[in-house]
Design a protein around this motif. Structure first.
Motif, PDB file in Angstrom:
ATOM      1  N   GLY A 147       0.832  -1.103  -0.017  1.00 42.02           N
ATOM      2  CA  GLY A 147      -0.089   0.095   0.280  1.00 42.02           C
ATOM      3  C   GLY A 147       0.935   1.163   0.024  1.00 42.02           C
ATOM      4  N   TYR A 148       1.973   1.240   0.387  1.00 36.75           N
ATOM      5  CA  TYR A 148       2.971   2.335   0.357  1.00 36.75           C
ATOM      6  C   TYR A 148       3.491   2.510  -0.848  1.00 36.75           C
ATOM      7  CZ  TYR A 148       3.884   3.428   5.366  1.00 36.75           C
ATOM      8  OH  TYR A 148       4.096   3.927   6.699  1.00 36.75           O
ATOM      9  N   SER A 149       3.841   3.613  -1.174  1.00 37.82           N
ATOM     10  CA  SER A 149       4.612   4.143  -2.415  1.00 37.82           C
ATOM     11  C   SER A 149       5.899   3.908  -2.182  1.00 37.82           C
ATOM     12  CB  SER A 149       4.231   5.146  -3.123  1.00 37.82           C
ATOM     13  OG  SER A 149       2.509   5.414  -3.470  1.00 37.82           O
ATOM     14  N   TYR A 150       6.910   3.146  -2.893  1.00 32.88           N
ATOM     15  CA  TYR A 150       8.351   3.281  -2.850  1.00 32.88           C
ATOM     16  C   TYR A 150       8.684   3.966  -3.979  1.00 32.88           C
ATOM     17  CZ  TYR A 150       7.343  -0.074   0.842  1.00 32.88           C
ATOM     18  OH  TYR A 150       7.032  -0.661   1.969  1.00 32.88           O
ATOM     19  N   LEU A 151       9.063   5.302  -3.964  1.00 38.41           N
ATOM     20  CA  LEU A 151       9.582   6.026  -5.033  1.00 38.41           C
ATOM     21  C   LEU A 151      11.011   5.915  -4.931  1.00 38.41           C
ATOM     22  CD1 LEU A 151       8.043   9.083  -6.276  1.00 38.41           C
ATOM     23  CD2 LEU A 151      10.519   9.463  -5.577  1.00 38.41           C
ATOM     24  N   ILE A 152      11.609   5.826  -6.071  1.00 35.61           N
ATOM     25  CA  ILE A 152      13.166   5.886  -6.356  1.00 35.61           C
ATOM     26  C   ILE A 152      13.357   6.903  -7.439  1.00 35.61           C
ATOM     27  CG2 ILE A 152      15.094   4.309  -6.767  1.00 35.61           C
ATOM     28  CD1 ILE A 152      13.292   1.862  -5.875  1.00 35.61           C
ATOM     29  N   ILE A 153      14.564   7.604  -7.273  1.00 39.63           N
ATOM     30  CA  ILE A 153      15.001   8.459  -8.025  1.00 39.63           C
ATOM     31  C   ILE A 153      16.351   8.270  -8.386  1.00 39.63           C
ATOM     32  CG2 ILE A 153      15.695  10.130  -6.368  1.00 39.63           C
ATOM     33  CD1 ILE A 153      15.242  12.320  -8.760  1.00 39.63           C
ATOM     34  N   GLU A 154      16.888   8.176  -9.738  1.00 40.75           N
ATOM     35  CA  GLU A 154      18.221   7.960 -10.053  1.00 40.75           C
ATOM     36  C   GLU A 154      18.823   9.232 -10.149  1.00 40.75           C
ATOM     37  OE1 GLU A 154      20.534   6.173 -14.324  1.00 40.75           O
ATOM     38  OE2 GLU A 154      18.186   6.525 -13.945  1.00 40.75           O
ATOM     39  N   ILE A 155      19.864   9.397  -9.747  1.00 37.57           N
ATOM     40  CA  ILE A 155      21.124  10.624  -9.442  1.00 37.57           C
ATOM     41  C   ILE A 155      22.187  10.053 -10.333  1.00 37.57           C
ATOM     42  CG2 ILE A 155      22.106  12.254  -8.331  1.00 37.57           C
ATOM     43  CD1 ILE A 155      19.096  12.332  -7.762  1.00 37.57           C
ATOM     44  N   ASN A 156      22.489  10.680 -11.175  1.00 36.52           N
ATOM     45  CA  ASN A 156      23.658  10.306 -12.129  1.00 36.52           C
ATOM     46  C   ASN A 156      24.745  11.735 -11.966  1.00 36.52           C
ATOM     47  OD1 ASN A 156      22.924   8.001 -13.146  1.00 36.52           O
ATOM     48  ND2 ASN A 156      21.795   8.690 -14.689  1.00 36.52           N
ATOM     49  N   ASN A 157      25.872  11.293 -11.398  1.00 41.39           N
ATOM     50  CA  ASN A 157      26.951  12.245 -11.216  1.00 41.39           C
ATOM     51  C   ASN A 157      26.234  13.654 -10.824  1.00 41.39           C
ATOM     52  OD1 ASN A 157      29.317  12.804 -11.619  1.00 41.39           O
ATOM     53  ND2 ASN A 157      29.485  13.661 -13.574  1.00 41.39           N
ATOM     54  N   ARG A 158      25.640  13.780  -9.872  1.00 37.97           N
ATOM     55  CA  ARG A 158      25.010  14.974  -8.963  1.00 37.97           C
ATOM     56  C   ARG A 158      23.742  15.440  -9.932  1.00 37.97           C
ATOM     57  NH1 ARG A 158      27.182  15.836  -4.492  1.00 37.97           N
ATOM     58  NH2 ARG A 158      29.179  15.648  -3.972  1.00 37.97           N
ATOM     59  N   GLU A 159      23.342  14.759 -11.029  1.00 40.41           N
ATOM     60  CA  GLU A 159      22.117  15.195 -11.608  1.00 40.41           C
ATOM     61  C   GLU A 159      20.990  14.263 -11.489  1.00 40.41           C
ATOM     62  OE1 GLU A 159      21.847  18.127 -13.604  1.00 40.41           O
ATOM     63  OE2 GLU A 159      23.851  18.570 -12.732  1.00 40.41           O
ATOM     64  N   PRO A 160      19.735  14.847 -11.323  1.00 41.55           N
ATOM     65  CA  PRO A 160      18.603  13.941 -11.110  1.00 41.55           C
ATOM     66  C   PRO A 160      18.288  13.447 -12.494  1.00 41.55           C
ATOM     67  CG  PRO A 160      18.082  16.132 -10.192  1.00 41.55           C
ATOM     68  CD  PRO A 160      19.518  16.272 -10.925  1.00 41.55           C
ATOM     69  N   ALA A 161      17.903  12.067 -12.701  1.00 44.27           N
ATOM     70  CA  ALA A 161      17.642  11.589 -13.986  1.00 44.27           C
ATOM     71  C   ALA A 161      16.249  10.842 -13.997  1.00 44.27           C
ATOM     72  CB  ALA A 161      18.671  10.368 -14.046  1.00 44.27           C
ATOM     73  N   SER A 162      15.980   9.592 -14.144  1.00 46.21           N
ATOM     74  CA  SER A 162      14.600   9.084 -14.017  1.00 46.21           C
ATOM     75  C   SER A 162      14.071   8.849 -12.565  1.00 46.21           C
ATOM     76  CB  SER A 162      14.721   7.659 -14.902  1.00 46.21           C
ATOM     77  OG  SER A 162      15.524   6.913 -14.574  1.00 46.21           O
ATOM     78  N   ILE A 163      12.763   8.891 -12.601  1.00 45.86           N
ATOM     79  CA  ILE A 163      11.939   8.587 -11.321  1.00 45.86           C
ATOM     80  C   ILE A 163      10.776   7.364 -11.503  1.00 45.86           C
ATOM     81  CG2 ILE A 163      10.634  10.658 -11.586  1.00 45.86           C
ATOM     82  CD1 ILE A 163      11.074  10.946  -8.506  1.00 45.86           C
TER      83      ILE A 163
END
Length: 143
Positions: free
Chosen positions: A106-122
């Motif tokens: 029921g929880y959302s498990y949100l993950i963000i990709e950080i590449n070389n200090r830059e936000p990428a996909s989520i």
């Protein structure tokens, strides 16, 4: 489904960037409306994993921090509805470690990709009821 504003996503991205090269983490607070997790606040928290070098692939939220966020949410008639964390230089795919530590269907498990200090996909994930794995969860921009 996870509904979240661009402003709140920006907070998550910023926390991932400032936590780099380690995993950043925090809690999603909000409501469940018509089966969707609707985020009204994000709470970036320190990653207290005890082994410094392992923070690149692991995170832990302090019990006191989690409790404080839950109590504050309750005073606003809200609840913790998910967990977010970053994957430094790795895709936002829920890992076997993520599955081992996930506890609440029921929880959302949100993950963000950080590449070389830059936000990428989520991406966001939902834990299956039998806790055997995750399924992808649609992210919708909340106005």
């Amino acid at each position: 489904m996870l509904k979240i504003t661009e402003t709140l996503l920006a907070e998550i991205k910023a926390h991932g960037v400032t936590s780099y090269p380690y995993e950043g983490c925090g809690l999603l607070v909000g409501l469940v409306e018509d089966g969707a997790n609707v985020v009204t606040a994000v709470h970036p928290l320190p990653n207290i994993w005890p082994v410094e070098e392992e923070k690149r692939i692991r995170f832990r939220i302090a019990e006191d921090d989690w409790r404080d966020v839950e109590l504050a949410a309750m005073t606003d008639d809200r609840d913790v509805i998910g967990v977010f964390h970053s994957h430094p230089d790795n895709p936002p795919i829920a890992s076997p470690r993520d599955l081992a530590w996930a506890a609440w269907p029921g929880y959302s498990y949100l993950i963000i990709e950080i590449n070389n200090r830059e936000p990428a996909s989520i991406l966001s994930w939902q834990l299956l009821a039998d806790r055997s794995g995750f399924v992808a969860e649609k992210i919708v921009e909340k106005k």
